[in-house]
Design an enzyme around this catalytic site. Structure first.
Site, PDB file in Angstrom:
ATOM      1  N   LEU A   1      -0.645   9.328  -1.068  1.00 32.84           N
ATOM      2  CA  LEU A   1      -1.559   8.687  -0.117  1.00 32.84           C
ATOM      3  C   LEU A   1      -2.848   8.229  -0.786  1.00 32.84           C
ATOM      4  O   LEU A   1      -3.357   8.864  -1.701  1.00 32.84           O
ATOM      5  CB  LEU A   1      -1.872   9.681   1.010  1.00 32.84           C
ATOM      6  CG  LEU A   1      -0.618  10.236   1.707  1.00 32.84           C
ATOM      7  CD1 LEU A   1      -1.005  11.212   2.806  1.00 32.84           C
ATOM      8  CD2 LEU A   1       0.250   9.128   2.268  1.00 32.84           C
ATOM      9  N   HIS A   2      -3.355   7.099  -0.298  1.00 32.52           N
ATOM     10  CA  HIS A   2      -4.606   6.526  -0.812  1.00 32.52           C
ATOM     11  C   HIS A   2      -5.470   6.133   0.385  1.00 32.52           C
ATOM     12  O   HIS A   2      -5.099   6.394   1.552  1.00 32.52           O
ATOM     13  CB  HIS A   2      -4.315   5.338  -1.723  1.00 32.52           C
ATOM     14  CG  HIS A   2      -3.329   4.370  -1.136  1.00 32.52           C
ATOM     15  ND1 HIS A   2      -3.615   3.593  -0.034  1.00 32.52           N
ATOM     16  CD2 HIS A   2      -2.047   4.071  -1.470  1.00 32.52           C
ATOM     17  CE1 HIS A   2      -2.578   2.846   0.264  1.00 32.52           C
ATOM     18  NE2 HIS A   2      -1.596   3.128  -0.577  1.00 32.52           N
TER      19      HIS A   2
ATOM     20  N   HIS B   1      -3.829   4.609   3.476  1.00 32.32           N
ATOM     21  CA  HIS B   1      -3.192   5.541   4.422  1.00 32.32           C
ATOM     22  C   HIS B   1      -4.241   6.280   5.247  1.00 32.32           C
ATOM     23  O   HIS B   1      -4.065   6.501   6.443  1.00 32.32           O
ATOM     24  CB  HIS B   1      -2.356   6.578   3.663  1.00 32.32           C
ATOM     25  CG  HIS B   1      -1.196   6.018   2.930  1.00 32.32           C
ATOM     26  ND1 HIS B   1      -1.176   5.891   1.561  1.00 32.32           N
ATOM     27  CD2 HIS B   1      -0.004   5.547   3.366  1.00 32.32           C
ATOM     28  CE1 HIS B   1      -0.019   5.380   1.181  1.00 32.32           C
ATOM     29  NE2 HIS B   1       0.708   5.157   2.252  1.00 32.32           N
TER      30      HIS B   1
ATOM     31  N   LYS C   1      -0.283  -4.520   5.544  1.00 36.32           N
ATOM     32  CA  LYS C   1       0.103  -4.967   4.204  1.00 36.32           C
ATOM     33  C   LYS C   1       1.615  -5.236   4.150  1.00 36.32           C
ATOM     34  O   LYS C   1       2.061  -6.204   3.563  1.00 36.32           O
ATOM     35  CB  LYS C   1      -0.268  -3.936   3.139  1.00 36.32           C
ATOM     36  CG  LYS C   1       0.037  -4.467   1.750  1.00 36.32           C
ATOM     37  CD  LYS C   1      -0.314  -3.505   0.677  1.00 36.32           C
ATOM     38  CE  LYS C   1       0.795  -2.568   0.331  1.00 36.32           C
ATOM     39  NZ  LYS C   1       1.991  -3.171  -0.265  1.00 36.32           N
ATOM     40  N   ASP C   2       2.366  -4.338   4.801  1.00 36.82           N
ATOM     41  CA  ASP C   2       3.814  -4.548   4.903  1.00 36.82           C
ATOM     42  C   ASP C   2       4.064  -5.348   6.180  1.00 36.82           C
ATOM     43  O   ASP C   2       4.571  -4.828   7.178  1.00 36.82           O
ATOM     44  CB  ASP C   2       4.529  -3.199   4.910  1.00 36.82           C
ATOM     45  CG  ASP C   2       4.326  -2.461   3.598  1.00 36.82           C
ATOM     46  OD1 ASP C   2       4.671  -3.020   2.547  1.00 36.82           O
ATOM     47  OD2 ASP C   2       3.773  -1.344   3.617  1.00 36.82           O
TER      48      ASP C   2
ATOM     49  N   GLN D   1       7.565  -5.575   7.572  1.00 40.09           N
ATOM     50  CA  GLN D   1       7.952  -4.266   8.108  1.00 40.09           C
ATOM     51  C   GLN D   1       7.355  -4.073   9.501  1.00 40.09           C
ATOM     52  O   GLN D   1       8.018  -3.580  10.423  1.00 40.09           O
ATOM     53  CB  GLN D   1       7.475  -3.155   7.165  1.00 40.09           C
ATOM     54  CG  GLN D   1       7.583  -1.754   7.762  1.00 40.09           C
ATOM     55  CD  GLN D   1       7.267  -0.662   6.756  1.00 40.09           C
ATOM     56  OE1 GLN D   1       8.083  -0.361   5.911  1.00 40.09           O
ATOM     57  NE2 GLN D   1       6.110  -0.043   6.858  1.00 40.09           N
TER      58      GLN D   1
ATOM     59  N   ARG E   1       2.108   1.734  -5.415  1.00 37.42           N
ATOM     60  CA  ARG E   1       2.672   1.159  -6.649  1.00 37.42           C
ATOM     61  C   ARG E   1       1.585   0.638  -7.586  1.00 37.42           C
ATOM     62  O   ARG E   1       1.878   0.339  -8.740  1.00 37.42           O
ATOM     63  CB  ARG E   1       3.679   0.061  -6.308  1.00 37.42           C
ATOM     64  CG  ARG E   1       4.930   0.645  -5.648  1.00 37.42           C
ATOM     65  CD  ARG E   1       6.035  -0.367  -5.477  1.00 37.42           C
ATOM     66  NE  ARG E   1       7.281   0.287  -5.084  1.00 37.42           N
ATOM     67  CZ  ARG E   1       7.796   0.285  -3.851  1.00 37.42           C
ATOM     68  NH1 ARG E   1       7.182  -0.344  -2.879  1.00 37.42           N
ATOM     69  NH2 ARG E   1       8.931   0.917  -3.594  1.00 37.42           N
TER      70      ARG E   1
END
Ligand code: PAF
Length: 281
Positions: free
Chosen positions: A33-34, A37, A151-152, A155, A189
């Site tokens: 997590l960053h 999140h 960001k996704d 999704q 990533r």
């Protein structure tokens, strides 16, 4: 923060919260997590009384040549970060909770149409894996609201469609993208990048901004897309796509009015990065 390591442990607590009329907000994650999140937790807190986060690196959303085995797993740091950012409950489902018959023999949820373009075309089966695990997590956690990062983007659209089509009584909230100082969208990533690659990857956001400016001044879509690819390549990135699509369903634009989104996927060395920007917001 309380930690639940199986669905059997979590269920009595979920039942208690529901009896008490507490609204449960849910942030599903794959860990590592960053700040991105952590921002989802803050948004969940605005919509719910109880914030539950899950950490599960879901095997079914990784292709055979993708980074499932080396995906960063940092359980101690994740738990500390969640506790420090107002998470009430951490759910660490066992593999058997989500895939009691094994991942390969699971019931599959397949959302049509959306998964066939962009990320779905490049990562076949990815969104089936995402939709399947998210549906299972929704069944186990039974939240009233769930927060997913924009960001996704694709999704997020898949999840919205899943929720509507399967009739889940869950409000899906999209959370703004959190960026590093040079504009690079935060992602687990990013840590695969060295310092030089990380600096050059800032070109992704800069390209998105230039695409947005070009479209708002009326440039043709094809011109804006071609310029973005050139910008990315100049920074040492290899674009998989740099496109403008309908924000609603990622369909190709055909001159109609409506919200648009610019999306980029590009490789920096062995690392694949994605980002997007709403044009008309
Ligand atoms: O966005 C993610 O981290 C994952 O795709 C999700 C939604 C947790 C499903 O595994």
């Amino acid at each position: 923060m309380r930690t639940f390591v199986s669905a059997a442990q979590l269920h009595p607590q979920i039942a208690r919260w529901r009896r008490e009329g507490q609204r449960v907000g849910f942030v599903p994650t794959m860990g590592n997590l960053h700040a991105g999140h952590h921002s989802l937790l803050a948004i969940a807190r605005e919509h719910a009384d109880i914030v539950v986060a899950s950490v599960f690196v879901n095997p079914t959303q990784f292709g055979p040549n993708e980074d499932f085995a080396r995906y960063p797993r940092t359980p101690a740091e994740d738990a500390a970060g969640l506790a420090a950012h107002g998470c009430d409950a951490l759910f660490l489902p066992a593999v058997e909770d989500l895939y009691p018959y094994g991942a390969a023999r699971s019931v599959k949820i397949s959302v049509p149409d959306l998964p066939e373009v962009l990320e779905g075309a490049i990562r076949p089966g990815h969104f089936d894996g995402v939709a399947t695990v998210v549906a299972k997590l929704f069944n186990l956690v039974q939240p009233q609201v769930a927060v997913f990062g924009q960001k996704d983007y694709q999704q997020l659209l898949v999840i919205r469609r899943l929720v509507r089509d399967l009739g889940y009584p869950i409000e899906v909230v999209g959370a703004p993208i959190v960026r590093e100082a040079n504009g690079l969208a935060m992602s687990s990533r990013n840590q695969y990048l060295d310092a030089d690659q990380r600096a050059r990857a800032g070109a992704i956001h800069a390209s998105l901004q230039r695409m947005r400016a070009a479209l708002l001044r009326g440039d043709p879509v094809a011109k804006a897309e071609a310029a973005a690819r050139t910008d990315l390549e100049a920074a040492g990135l290899v674009p998989d796509y740099a496109v403008v699509r309908r924000a609603e369903d990622l369909g190709e634009l055909a001159g109609e009015r409506g919200d648009r989104v610019a999306l980029i996927a590009a490789r920096m060395g062995n690392t694949r990065l994605i980002d997007n920007l709403l044009i008309d917001a």
